[in-house]
Write an enzyme that holds these catalytic residues in place. Structure first.
Site, mmCIF file in Angstrom:
data_model
loop_
_atom_site.group_PDB
_atom_site.id
_atom_site.type_symbol
_atom_site.label_atom_id
_atom_site.label_comp_id
_atom_site.label_asym_id
_atom_site.label_seq_id
_atom_site.Cartn_x
_atom_site.Cartn_y
_atom_site.Cartn_z
ATOM 1 N N LYS A 293 0.829 -1.254 -0.074
ATOM 2 C CA LYS A 293 0.036 -0.084 -0.130
ATOM 3 C C LYS A 293 0.677 1.101 -0.063
ATOM 4 O O LYS A 293 0.505 2.158 -0.765
ATOM 5 C CB LYS A 293 -0.988 0.150 1.135
ATOM 6 N N ARG B 102 -9.386 1.488 8.688
ATOM 7 C CA ARG B 102 -9.098 0.044 8.903
ATOM 8 C C ARG B 102 -10.046 -0.727 10.009
ATOM 9 O O ARG B 102 -9.883 -1.888 10.104
ATOM 10 C CB ARG B 102 -7.878 -0.093 9.805
ATOM 11 N N ARG C 129 11.227 -6.265 4.795
ATOM 12 C CA ARG C 129 10.972 -4.843 4.421
ATOM 13 C C ARG C 129 12.032 -4.039 5.156
ATOM 14 O O ARG C 129 12.215 -4.308 6.632
ATOM 15 C CB ARG C 129 9.550 -4.837 4.585
ATOM 16 N N ARG D 272 11.109 -2.160 10.913
ATOM 17 C CA ARG D 272 10.006 -1.490 11.860
ATOM 18 C C ARG D 272 9.802 -2.797 12.799
ATOM 19 O O ARG D 272 9.629 -3.943 12.522
ATOM 20 C CB ARG D 272 8.867 -1.225 11.020
ATOM 21 N N ARG E 211 -0.564 -8.456 13.258
ATOM 22 C CA ARG E 211 -1.171 -7.871 12.283
ATOM 23 C C ARG E 211 -2.169 -8.406 11.284
ATOM 24 O O ARG E 211 -3.221 -7.931 10.791
ATOM 25 C CB ARG E 211 -0.273 -6.995 11.489
HETATM 26 P P1 AMP Z 1 0.834 0.848 8.493
HETATM 27 O O1 AMP Z 1 1.964 1.627 7.986
HETATM 28 O O2 AMP Z 1 -0.204 1.684 7.599
HETATM 29 O O3 AMP Z 1 1.103 -0.584 8.481
HETATM 30 O O4 AMP Z 1 0.515 1.184 10.044
HETATM 31 C C1 AMP Z 1 1.404 0.949 11.066
HETATM 32 C C2 AMP Z 1 0.670 1.022 12.394
HETATM 33 O O5 AMP Z 1 0.078 2.133 12.542
HETATM 34 C C3 AMP Z 1 -0.445 -0.175 12.594
HETATM 35 O O6 AMP Z 1 -0.074 -1.278 12.515
HETATM 36 C C4 AMP Z 1 -1.595 0.506 13.629
HETATM 37 O O7 AMP Z 1 -0.777 0.026 14.807
HETATM 38 C C5 AMP Z 1 -1.212 2.035 13.265
HETATM 39 N N1 AMP Z 1 -2.447 2.391 12.381
HETATM 40 C C6 AMP Z 1 -2.116 3.091 10.981
HETATM 41 N N2 AMP Z 1 -3.189 3.175 10.705
HETATM 42 C C7 AMP Z 1 -4.266 2.978 11.560
HETATM 43 C C8 AMP Z 1 -5.749 2.842 11.717
HETATM 44 N N3 AMP Z 1 -6.550 3.424 10.527
HETATM 45 N N4 AMP Z 1 -6.232 2.326 12.735
HETATM 46 C C9 AMP Z 1 -5.655 2.184 13.807
HETATM 47 N N5 AMP Z 1 -4.091 2.107 13.782
HETATM 48 C C10 AMP Z 1 -3.389 2.525 12.632
#
Ligand code: AMP
Length: 219
Positions: free
Chosen positions: A13, A88, A127, A160, A171
């Site tokens: 994404k 999400r 990654r 990360r 996740r």
């Molecule tokens: P991502 O980079 O999109 O994978 O986001 C990394 C982390 O940020 C996720 O695993 C969540 O802990 C938090 N996060 C990002 N977007 C959201 C969301 N829309 N709702 C809740 N937590 C989020």
């Protein structure tokens, strides 16, 4: 264009969001990037989000929704945006509908990046993210010229915490229970377009831009 990108963690994404937003000249709003920036700056929001993120859990809806509400109210987002990583959960999607309805606009499309679980695990575990520009590399599929160093701005690369194996499993489970119902939510509203998100990055970008082209010149 107002666009949401959905797909499991590791679907690409972030990478596709960058290309698509540039292609459409709209801001990319990535909740993960905003949370990470807050964590690294040590803001109150970052302190609140960090523990959830490190475990691979979702940050609570009220915190996340508040943050997105503010971001969408900024001037650059009024003409269109690409949301990466939000919504999400179903409550997040419902609030997004309300925010847009209040502004008298609506979503144009939700693009789903479709990838199987075992492929996602291979991708996430290799990654590496640039500390300064957030560009995402992969040790096998998209390595930088010099190991551990970003080609774009020579920033240091890191893995990360939420890309560690135990966290990846968590996740994926959360995606299945909390986020995947959004695929139906948007399909029922006639907004969903799914594309195959496997194969070379450029091919996926091409599929995405082909899928979006019919929508590009609508009002
Ligand atoms: P991502 O980079 O999109 O994978 O986001 C990394 C982390 O940020 C996720 O695993 C969540 O802990 C938090 N996060 C990002 N977007 C959201 C969301 N829309 N709702 C809740 N937590 C989020």
């Amino acid at each position: 264009m107002r666009l949401v990108l959905v797909g499991p963690p590791g679907a690409g994404k972030g990478t596709q969001a960058q290309f698509i937003a540039e292609h459409l000249s709209i801001p990319k709003i990535s909740t993960g990037d905003i949370f990470r920036a807050n964590v690294s700056q040590g803001t109150p929001l970052g302190l609140q989000a960090k523990a959830f993120m490190d475990r691979g859990d979702l940050v609570p809806d009220d915190v996340t929704i508040d943050m997105v509400r503010h971001r969408l109210a900024e001037a650059d987002a009024t003409g269109g945006f690409l949301l990466d990583g939000f919504p999400r959960t179903t409550p997040q999607a419902q609030v997004l509908d309300d925010i847009l309805a209040d502004a008298g606009v609506k979503l144009d499309v939700v693009l789903e990046l479709v990838v199987e679980n075992d492929e996602v695990i291979r991708r996430l575990s290799g990654r590496r993210t640039c500390r300064s520009c957030n560009h995402i590399w992969h040790v096998d599929f998209d390595p930088p010229a010099v190991e551990g160093v970003c080609d774009l701005d020579q920033g240091g690369l890191y893995q990360r915490d939420d890309d560690q194996p135990v966290t990846i499993a968590n996740r994926l489970e959360i995606y299945a229970t909390d986020t995947s119902p959004l695929v139906n939510y948007y399909a029922e509203r006639g907004l969903l377009i799914g594309i195959d998100a496997t194969g070379p990055v450029d091919d996926i970008t091409q599929r995405a831009t082909d899928a979006l082209r019919p929508l590009e010149h609508q009002d």
